[in-house]
Design a protein around this motif. Structure first.
Motif, PDB file in Angstrom:
ATOM      1  N   SER A   1       0.801  -1.221   0.000  1.00 44.53           N
ATOM      2  CA  SER A   1       0.000   0.000   0.000  1.00 44.53           C
ATOM      3  C   SER A   1       0.835   1.273   0.000  1.00 44.53           C
ATOM      4  N   VAL A   2       2.162   1.161   0.129  1.00 46.01           N
ATOM      5  CA  VAL A   2       3.035   2.333   0.219  1.00 46.01           C
ATOM      6  C   VAL A   2       3.917   2.408  -1.024  1.00 46.01           C
ATOM      7  N   ASN A   3       3.869   3.534  -1.706  1.00 46.07           N
ATOM      8  CA  ASN A   3       4.719   3.731  -2.882  1.00 46.07           C
ATOM      9  C   ASN A   3       6.052   4.372  -2.522  1.00 46.07           C
ATOM     10  N   LEU A   4       6.039   5.203  -1.493  1.00 45.00           N
ATOM     11  CA  LEU A   4       7.264   5.888  -1.074  1.00 45.00           C
ATOM     12  C   LEU A   4       7.248   6.088   0.432  1.00 45.00           C
ATOM     13  N   ALA A   5       8.293   5.580   1.085  1.00 42.29           N
ATOM     14  CA  ALA A   5       8.511   5.904   2.496  1.00 42.29           C
ATOM     15  C   ALA A   5       9.592   6.977   2.531  1.00 42.29           C
ATOM     16  N   LEU A   6       9.202   8.169   2.902  1.00 47.95           N
ATOM     17  CA  LEU A   6      10.116   9.319   2.946  1.00 47.95           C
ATOM     18  C   LEU A   6      10.201   9.805   4.380  1.00 47.95           C
ATOM     19  N   CYS A   7      11.403   9.792   4.942  1.00 47.70           N
ATOM     20  CA  CYS A   7      11.525  10.165   6.342  1.00 47.70           C
ATOM     21  C   CYS A   7      12.928  10.667   6.661  1.00 47.70           C
ATOM     22  N   SER A   8      13.022  11.307   7.805  1.00 46.25           N
ATOM     23  CA  SER A   8      14.313  11.689   8.375  1.00 46.25           C
ATOM     24  C   SER A   8      14.360  11.074   9.765  1.00 46.25           C
ATOM     25  N   PRO A   9      14.961   9.902   9.897  1.00 47.25           N
ATOM     26  CA  PRO A   9      14.965   9.217  11.197  1.00 47.25           C
ATOM     27  C   PRO A   9      15.784   9.984  12.224  1.00 47.25           C
TER      28      PRO A   9
ATOM     29  N   VAL B   1      12.312   3.668  -0.497  1.00 46.13           N
ATOM     30  CA  VAL B   1      12.507   4.269   0.816  1.00 46.13           C
ATOM     31  C   VAL B   1      13.587   5.334   0.664  1.00 46.13           C
ATOM     32  N   LEU B   2      13.289   6.556   1.080  1.00 46.10           N
ATOM     33  CA  LEU B   2      14.258   7.651   1.075  1.00 46.10           C
ATOM     34  C   LEU B   2      14.497   8.107   2.505  1.00 46.10           C
ATOM     35  N   MET B   3      15.757   8.160   2.900  1.00 41.88           N
ATOM     36  CA  MET B   3      16.119   8.621   4.241  1.00 41.88           C
ATOM     37  C   MET B   3      16.990   9.861   4.143  1.00 41.88           C
ATOM     38  N   VAL B   4      16.525  10.959   4.722  1.00 41.56           N
ATOM     39  CA  VAL B   4      17.323  12.183   4.798  1.00 41.56           C
ATOM     40  C   VAL B   4      18.147  12.112   6.077  1.00 41.56           C
ATOM     41  N   ILE B   5      19.471  12.117   5.935  1.00 40.10           N
ATOM     42  CA  ILE B   5      20.316  11.885   7.104  1.00 40.10           C
ATOM     43  C   ILE B   5      21.691  12.522   6.892  1.00 40.10           C
ATOM     44  N   ASP B   6      22.396  12.721   7.983  1.00 46.04           N
ATOM     45  CA  ASP B   6      23.709  13.350   7.928  1.00 46.04           C
ATOM     46  C   ASP B   6      24.721  12.511   8.702  1.00 46.04           C
ATOM     47  N   LYS B   7      25.978  12.657   8.345  1.00 44.28           N
ATOM     48  CA  LYS B   7      27.054  11.963   9.046  1.00 44.28           C
ATOM     49  C   LYS B   7      27.426  12.738  10.306  1.00 44.28           C
ATOM     50  N   HIS B   8      28.223  12.111  11.170  1.00 43.70           N
ATOM     51  CA  HIS B   8      28.770  12.761  12.351  1.00 43.70           C
ATOM     52  C   HIS B   8      30.285  12.757  12.261  1.00 43.70           C
TER      53      HIS B   8
ATOM     54  N   HIS C   1      21.249  10.841  -3.170  1.00 43.62           N
ATOM     55  CA  HIS C   1      20.990  12.226  -3.534  1.00 43.62           C
ATOM     56  C   HIS C   1      21.553  13.151  -2.445  1.00 43.62           C
ATOM     57  N   ILE C   2      21.721  14.399  -2.800  1.00 40.69           N
ATOM     58  CA  ILE C   2      22.274  15.383  -1.884  1.00 40.69           C
ATOM     59  C   ILE C   2      21.298  16.542  -1.708  1.00 40.69           C
ATOM     60  N   TRP C   3      21.038  16.897  -0.474  1.00 38.59           N
ATOM     61  CA  TRP C   3      20.302  18.126  -0.185  1.00 38.59           C
ATOM     62  C   TRP C   3      21.335  19.201   0.136  1.00 38.59           C
ATOM     63  N   PHE C   4      21.534  20.135  -0.793  1.00 37.73           N
ATOM     64  CA  PHE C   4      22.499  21.217  -0.636  1.00 37.73           C
ATOM     65  C   PHE C   4      21.830  22.396   0.047  1.00 37.73           C
ATOM     66  N   LYS C   5      22.289  22.726   1.245  1.00 39.57           N
ATOM     67  CA  LYS C   5      21.716  23.806   2.046  1.00 39.57           C
ATOM     68  C   LYS C   5      22.629  25.029   1.936  1.00 39.57           C
TER      69      LYS C   5
ATOM     70  N   CYS D   1      27.669  21.752   4.396  1.00 47.58           N
ATOM     71  CA  CYS D   1      26.401  22.386   4.006  1.00 47.58           C
ATOM     72  C   CYS D   1      25.491  21.444   3.222  1.00 47.58           C
ATOM     73  N   TYR D   2      25.526  20.147   3.537  1.00 52.23           N
ATOM     74  CA  TYR D   2      24.624  19.237   2.832  1.00 52.23           C
ATOM     75  C   TYR D   2      24.232  18.072   3.741  1.00 52.23           C
ATOM     76  N   GLU D   3      23.146  17.426   3.364  1.00 54.75           N
ATOM     77  CA  GLU D   3      22.754  16.156   3.969  1.00 54.75           C
ATOM     78  C   GLU D   3      22.534  15.153   2.842  1.00 54.75           C
ATOM     79  N   GLU D   4      22.657  13.882   3.179  1.00 61.28           N
ATOM     80  CA  GLU D   4      22.458  12.837   2.183  1.00 61.28           C
ATOM     81  C   GLU D   4      21.005  12.358   2.192  1.00 61.28           C
ATOM     82  N   ILE D   5      20.562  11.899   1.037  1.00 58.67           N
ATOM     83  CA  ILE D   5      19.247  11.273   0.910  1.00 58.67           C
ATOM     84  C   ILE D   5      19.495   9.872   0.365  1.00 58.67           C
ATOM     85  N   LEU D   6      19.462   8.887   1.256  1.00 58.91           N
ATOM     86  CA  LEU D   6      19.730   7.501   0.868  1.00 58.91           C
ATOM     87  C   LEU D   6      18.491   6.910   0.206  1.00 58.91           C
TER      88      LEU D   6
END
Length: 264
Positions: free
Chosen positions: A26-34, A73-80, A108-112, A127-132
């Motif tokens: 029932s889900v076409n896209l799971a988009l989240c920032s855990p 599934v897309l995850m917006v996340i950043d490294k430490h 993908h890259i979110w360029f801030k 100045c970016y976060e990754e989108i896995l």
């Protein structure tokens, strides 16, 4: 009694448990920032870097069977980085998911470009976060033109030493594909919304248009203030939202009830 998750609602609970109430495929896209490991523990539940790969694998495993055959599934996340060393939790997480049968596609890259000057003061500005991007197939749904931009120069030109062209191709008008670097200002975040980890609705809308068909359904397992859900509705998609904190479930529900394209 039908215990299925009601469409276009936000549910309170641990996503690993609530996801089981979704109908199959029932889900076409799971988009989240855990929740990022070891961050903002005073604001919402989080996990350690050591536990993050296993924790992620568990909630991702609950999605198996709930995703459409070509779902993503897309995850917006950043490294430490600590003491000059980049942590390996994100690398380990990706390898664990691959071992468990997930197909990983191009990141993908979110360029801030207007983001805060993060990172060590003597190093380049981070100045970016990754989108896995993960799916259970080698050919997930993707429409890169849906969030593309008008262009008068689509043809590949002026590559004299390339197999692409002889360098004499004329200009061509049309819609250019969305690029895998998304330039979205942090200044587009919602104002006056009490959540410590917001992201812009325009970012979500671009991703939803690209990775979810027009009649599809978006899931946010960590719905927070509801920005992903607002973006889904703004783009004509259905949605499911889940959050473990009642405070944020109520916030997301309130924002959805208020509506409006600028609500994010």
């Amino acid at each position: 009694m039908d215990n299925h998750f009601k469409l276009n609602t936000v549910e309170l609970g641990d996503c690993k448990e609530v996801i089981h109430r979704l109908r199959d495929k029932s889900v076409n896209l799971a988009l989240c920032s855990p929740p990022y490991p070891d961050k903002r523990g005073d604001k919402y539940p989080t996990v350690s870097e050591a536990d993050f790969p296993t924790w992620t694998a568990r909630w991702m495993d609950s999605l198996v069977g709930k995703l459409a055959d070509d779902g993503s599934v897309l995850m917006v996340i950043d490294k430490h980085v600590k003491n000059g060393v980049m942590s390996d939790f994100l690398l380990i997480t990706q390898l664990v998911l691959r071992q468990l049968g997930w197909t990983q596609h191009m990141t993908h890259i979110w360029f801030k470009h207007d983001g805060l000057p993060l990172g060590h003061r003597w190093w380049p500005h981070h100045c970016y976060e990754e989108i896995l991007w993960f799916s259970r197939t080698t050919h997930p749904f993707c429409d890169p033109w849906a969030a593309g931009s008008p262009s008068t120069n689509l043809a590949v030109r002026n590559y004299d030493q390339s197999d692409w062209t002889n360098g004499k191709t004329g200009k061509k008008e049309g819609t250019a594909r969305m690029r895998d670097v998304l330039v979205v200002p942090v200044g587009g975040n919602a104002k006056g919304v009490d959540h410590p980890a917001k992201y812009p609705q325009t970012l979500c809308e671009s991703l939803i248009k690209t990775f979810c068909p027009e009649d599809g359904t978006v899931l946010d397992c960590f719905a927070g203030s509801g920005t992903t859900l607002l973006a889904a509705r703004a783009t004509g998609r259905n949605f499911y939202g889940i959050d473990v904190m009642k405070k944020y479930v109520n916030l997301a529900r309130r924002r959805l009830s208020e509506g409006g394209p600028q609500a994010a």
